[in-house]
Scaffold this motif. Structure first.
Motif, PDB file in Angstrom:
ATOM      1  N   ALA A 127      -7.212  -9.014   1.104  1.00  0.00           N
ATOM      2  CA  ALA A 127      -7.009 -10.304   0.446  1.00  0.00           C
ATOM      3  C   ALA A 127      -5.924 -11.150   1.080  1.00  0.00           C
ATOM      4  O   ALA A 127      -5.823 -12.344   0.779  1.00  0.00           O
ATOM      5  CB  ALA A 127      -6.678 -10.071  -1.031  1.00  0.00           C
ATOM      6  N   CYS A 131      -2.352 -14.369   6.378  1.00  0.00           N
ATOM      7  CA  CYS A 131      -1.091 -14.787   5.747  1.00  0.00           C
ATOM      8  C   CYS A 131       0.093 -14.199   6.503  1.00  0.00           C
ATOM      9  O   CYS A 131       0.154 -12.983   6.723  1.00  0.00           O
ATOM     10  CB  CYS A 131      -1.038 -14.318   4.293  1.00  0.00           C
ATOM     11  SG  CYS A 131      -2.310 -15.047   3.245  1.00  0.00           S
ATOM     12  N   HIS A 134       3.313 -12.222   2.775  1.00  0.00           N
ATOM     13  CA  HIS A 134       2.517 -11.819   1.627  1.00  0.00           C
ATOM     14  C   HIS A 134       3.082 -10.539   1.028  1.00  0.00           C
ATOM     15  O   HIS A 134       3.928  -9.860   1.621  1.00  0.00           O
ATOM     16  CB  HIS A 134       1.037 -11.638   1.999  1.00  0.00           C
ATOM     17  CG  HIS A 134       0.785 -10.600   3.052  1.00  0.00           C
ATOM     18  ND1 HIS A 134       0.496  -9.282   2.758  1.00  0.00           N
ATOM     19  CD2 HIS A 134       0.763 -10.686   4.410  1.00  0.00           C
ATOM     20  CE1 HIS A 134       0.298  -8.613   3.875  1.00  0.00           C
ATOM     21  NE2 HIS A 134       0.461  -9.440   4.895  1.00  0.00           N
ATOM     22  N   GLN A 234       2.515 -16.478   0.683  1.00  0.00           N
ATOM     23  CA  GLN A 234       1.244 -17.192   0.752  1.00  0.00           C
ATOM     24  C   GLN A 234       0.169 -16.490  -0.071  1.00  0.00           C
ATOM     25  O   GLN A 234      -0.827 -17.102  -0.450  1.00  0.00           O
ATOM     26  CB  GLN A 234       0.803 -17.303   2.213  1.00  0.00           C
ATOM     27  CG  GLN A 234       1.743 -18.149   3.046  1.00  0.00           C
ATOM     28  CD  GLN A 234       1.609 -17.852   4.516  1.00  0.00           C
ATOM     29  OE1 GLN A 234       1.793 -16.724   4.962  1.00  0.00           O
ATOM     30  NE2 GLN A 234       1.274 -18.882   5.304  1.00  0.00           N
ATOM     31  N   ARG A 235       0.356 -15.209  -0.331  1.00  0.00           N
ATOM     32  CA  ARG A 235      -0.567 -14.454  -1.158  1.00  0.00           C
ATOM     33  C   ARG A 235       0.205 -13.310  -1.797  1.00  0.00           C
ATOM     34  O   ARG A 235       1.041 -12.678  -1.140  1.00  0.00           O
ATOM     35  CB  ARG A 235      -1.702 -13.886  -0.298  1.00  0.00           C
ATOM     36  CG  ARG A 235      -2.886 -13.275  -1.020  1.00  0.00           C
ATOM     37  CD  ARG A 235      -3.857 -14.271  -1.643  1.00  0.00           C
ATOM     38  NE  ARG A 235      -3.965 -15.570  -1.013  1.00  0.00           N
ATOM     39  CZ  ARG A 235      -4.713 -15.834   0.062  1.00  0.00           C
ATOM     40  NH1 ARG A 235      -5.399 -14.872   0.655  1.00  0.00           N
ATOM     41  NH2 ARG A 235      -4.770 -17.053   0.546  1.00  0.00           N
ATOM     42  N   GLN A 254      -1.436 -15.037 -14.488  1.00  0.00           N
ATOM     43  CA  GLN A 254      -1.460 -16.322 -13.780  1.00  0.00           C
ATOM     44  C   GLN A 254      -1.017 -17.463 -14.696  1.00  0.00           C
ATOM     45  O   GLN A 254      -0.233 -18.333 -14.289  1.00  0.00           O
ATOM     46  CB  GLN A 254      -2.869 -16.578 -13.240  1.00  0.00           C
ATOM     47  CG  GLN A 254      -3.272 -15.614 -12.132  1.00  0.00           C
ATOM     48  CD  GLN A 254      -4.777 -15.593 -11.902  1.00  0.00           C
ATOM     49  OE1 GLN A 254      -5.553 -16.021 -12.754  1.00  0.00           O
ATOM     50  NE2 GLN A 254      -5.188 -15.079 -10.753  1.00  0.00           N
ATOM     51  N   ALA A 272      -4.089 -23.401  -8.216  1.00  0.00           N
ATOM     52  CA  ALA A 272      -3.532 -22.866  -6.968  1.00  0.00           C
ATOM     53  C   ALA A 272      -3.043 -21.435  -7.154  1.00  0.00           C
ATOM     54  O   ALA A 272      -3.193 -20.590  -6.257  1.00  0.00           O
ATOM     55  CB  ALA A 272      -2.396 -23.757  -6.476  1.00  0.00           C
ATOM     56  N   GLU A 274      -4.291 -19.231  -9.007  1.00  0.00           N
ATOM     57  CA  GLU A 274      -5.439 -18.325  -9.052  1.00  0.00           C
ATOM     58  C   GLU A 274      -5.892 -17.902  -7.663  1.00  0.00           C
ATOM     59  O   GLU A 274      -6.572 -16.889  -7.518  1.00  0.00           O
ATOM     60  CB  GLU A 274      -6.591 -18.995  -9.813  1.00  0.00           C
ATOM     61  CG  GLU A 274      -6.317 -19.114 -11.313  1.00  0.00           C
ATOM     62  CD  GLU A 274      -7.343 -19.959 -12.037  1.00  0.00           C
ATOM     63  OE1 GLU A 274      -8.192 -20.586 -11.358  1.00  0.00           O
ATOM     64  OE2 GLU A 274      -7.301 -20.005 -13.286  1.00  0.00           O
ATOM     65  N   THR A 275      -5.494 -18.641  -6.631  1.00  0.00           N
ATOM     66  CA  THR A 275      -5.786 -18.225  -5.256  1.00  0.00           C
ATOM     67  C   THR A 275      -4.585 -17.571  -4.595  1.00  0.00           C
ATOM     68  O   THR A 275      -4.719 -16.931  -3.552  1.00  0.00           O
ATOM     69  CB  THR A 275      -6.233 -19.430  -4.402  1.00  0.00           C
ATOM     70  OG1 THR A 275      -5.161 -20.368  -4.295  1.00  0.00           O
ATOM     71  CG2 THR A 275      -7.441 -20.107  -5.027  1.00  0.00           C
ATOM     72  N   LEU A 276      -3.405 -17.736  -5.178  1.00  0.00           N
ATOM     73  CA  LEU A 276      -2.196 -17.095  -4.643  1.00  0.00           C
ATOM     74  C   LEU A 276      -2.024 -15.689  -5.210  1.00  0.00           C
ATOM     75  O   LEU A 276      -1.652 -14.760  -4.487  1.00  0.00           O
ATOM     76  CB  LEU A 276      -0.967 -17.952  -4.964  1.00  0.00           C
ATOM     77  CG  LEU A 276       0.348 -17.602  -4.263  1.00  0.00           C
ATOM     78  CD1 LEU A 276       1.258 -18.809  -4.186  1.00  0.00           C
ATOM     79  CD2 LEU A 276       1.091 -16.466  -4.959  1.00  0.00           C
ATOM     80  N   VAL A 278      -3.817 -12.577  -6.638  1.00  0.00           N
ATOM     81  CA  VAL A 278      -5.206 -12.091  -6.585  1.00  0.00           C
ATOM     82  C   VAL A 278      -5.251 -10.570  -6.683  1.00  0.00           C
ATOM     83  O   VAL A 278      -4.253  -9.884  -6.414  1.00  0.00           O
ATOM     84  CB  VAL A 278      -5.888 -12.549  -5.282  1.00  0.00           C
ATOM     85  CG1 VAL A 278      -5.937 -14.070  -5.186  1.00  0.00           C
ATOM     86  CG2 VAL A 278      -5.198 -11.952  -4.056  1.00  0.00           C
TER      87      VAL A 278
END
Length: 304
Positions: A127, A131, A134, A234-235, A254, A272, A274-276, A278
């Motif tokens: 995932a 990045c 992360h 970034q993640r 979240q 945003a 929800e994509t960071l 995960v």
């Protein structure tokens, strides 16, 4: 960002967790063999190394990677390098995990925390691909965090022990906490033993709308918000047994993170986040494959 592994390189990995130990033989992310044990005393390492020796006779591998519970000494210049430091797990304080395998195999042996390895694996194949900065957080028996910057797990004086950070308590919550060192640090509030102690009955029987899950989400949401403010990842991948058991918790976290950030960071609204924030793309293989990446890195360092 992580450099890609040569797919033909055979690596053995050992994920040493607080409750289970997994030995893996893999080429890249393709797992060829795997065996599991309950993590008992340090004699568990003898069972693991015997299995690896049998695999080595049949399918030679080039290096061994270890992803272990901690705290670990990861300073190669320290006489305690590769040893488990102060841990409440009986018999394991001072255990020479790295040395156990380095003495038995004439191969490069790498070691990192189990969460550090999982973070590397999610950056390599999962995932967090692409990045540069992360993290991987695990919420299970304990709470751990692995951070990766430019393809390398972050080590300093020790390694991240963010699960023992303290957060603000929910008003009216008088639970003393289950951490033997700190009481109500985050691990003492949301780790497996803490959840079992806080629950009104069996965790498996509690519905998703039980107030405990909202409380846990608020606690984890504040923690994750602090990580975002401190590290700017970034993640951030969140895995572990608690999320496996209660996957609906991630969405609650979240929402709680968004509330804690309060709109301060431009562009980090709920969509945003929800994509960071995960789940692991590698699922339960993140830890075992993390050990494989640690072994591959040790091989590359030995050839440099």
């Amino acid at each position: 960002m992580a450099s890609m592994m040569a797919p033909e390189t055979m690596i053995a990995g050992v994920e040493l967790g607080g409750t289970k130990c997994i030995a893996t033989l893999a080429r890249g992310k393709d797992i060829l063999r795997q065996q599991r044990w309950a993590t008992e005393g340090p004699e568990t390492l003898d069972r693991v190394s015997a299995t690896l020796a049998g695999w080595q006779d049949e399918v030679p591998f080039e290096a061994i990677g270890i992803g272990s519970f901690g705290p670990l000494c990861l300073d190669p210049g320290n006489a305690h390098f590769g040893r488990i430091e102060n841990t409440p797990k009986p018999g394991w304080a001072g255990a020479d995990v790295h040395g156990h395998f380095a003495r038995r195999f004439a191969l490069p042996v790498g070691i990192d925390t189990d969460v550090g390895g999982a973070a590397l694996a999610e950056g390599q194949w999962g995932a967090a691909m692409g990045c540069a900065v992360h993290g991987y957080a695990t919420i299970g028996t304990g709470v751990g965090l692995g951070l990766v910057v430019d393809g390398k797990a972050v080590h300093g004086r020790l390694h991240p022990e963010a699960g023992h950070m303290r957060i603000r308590r929910t008003p009216g919550d008088m639970f003393a906490g289950a951490c033997p060192a700190h009481g109500d640090c985050l691990e003492g509030l949301v780790g497996g033993p803490a959840l079992a102690a806080r629950a009104n009955g069996a965790l498996a029987d509690m519905p998703d709308d039980d107030p405990l899950w909202d409380r846990v989400a608020r606690e984890l949401g504040e923690w994750v918000a602090m990580l975002i403010l401190c590290v700017s990842p970034q993640r951030l991948v969140i895995g572990g047994g608690v999320l496996d058991f209660r996957p609906t918790l991630l969405a609650k976290i979240q929402v709680a993170v968004a509330a804690n950030l309060g709109g301060y960071l431009a562009g980090l609204d709920l969509a945003a986040l929800e994509t960071l924030i995960v789940p692991p793309a590698l699922g339960r293989d993140a830890g075992p494959l993390g050990a494989i990446v640690v072994g591959h890195n040790a091989l590359m360092e030995s050839q440099a």
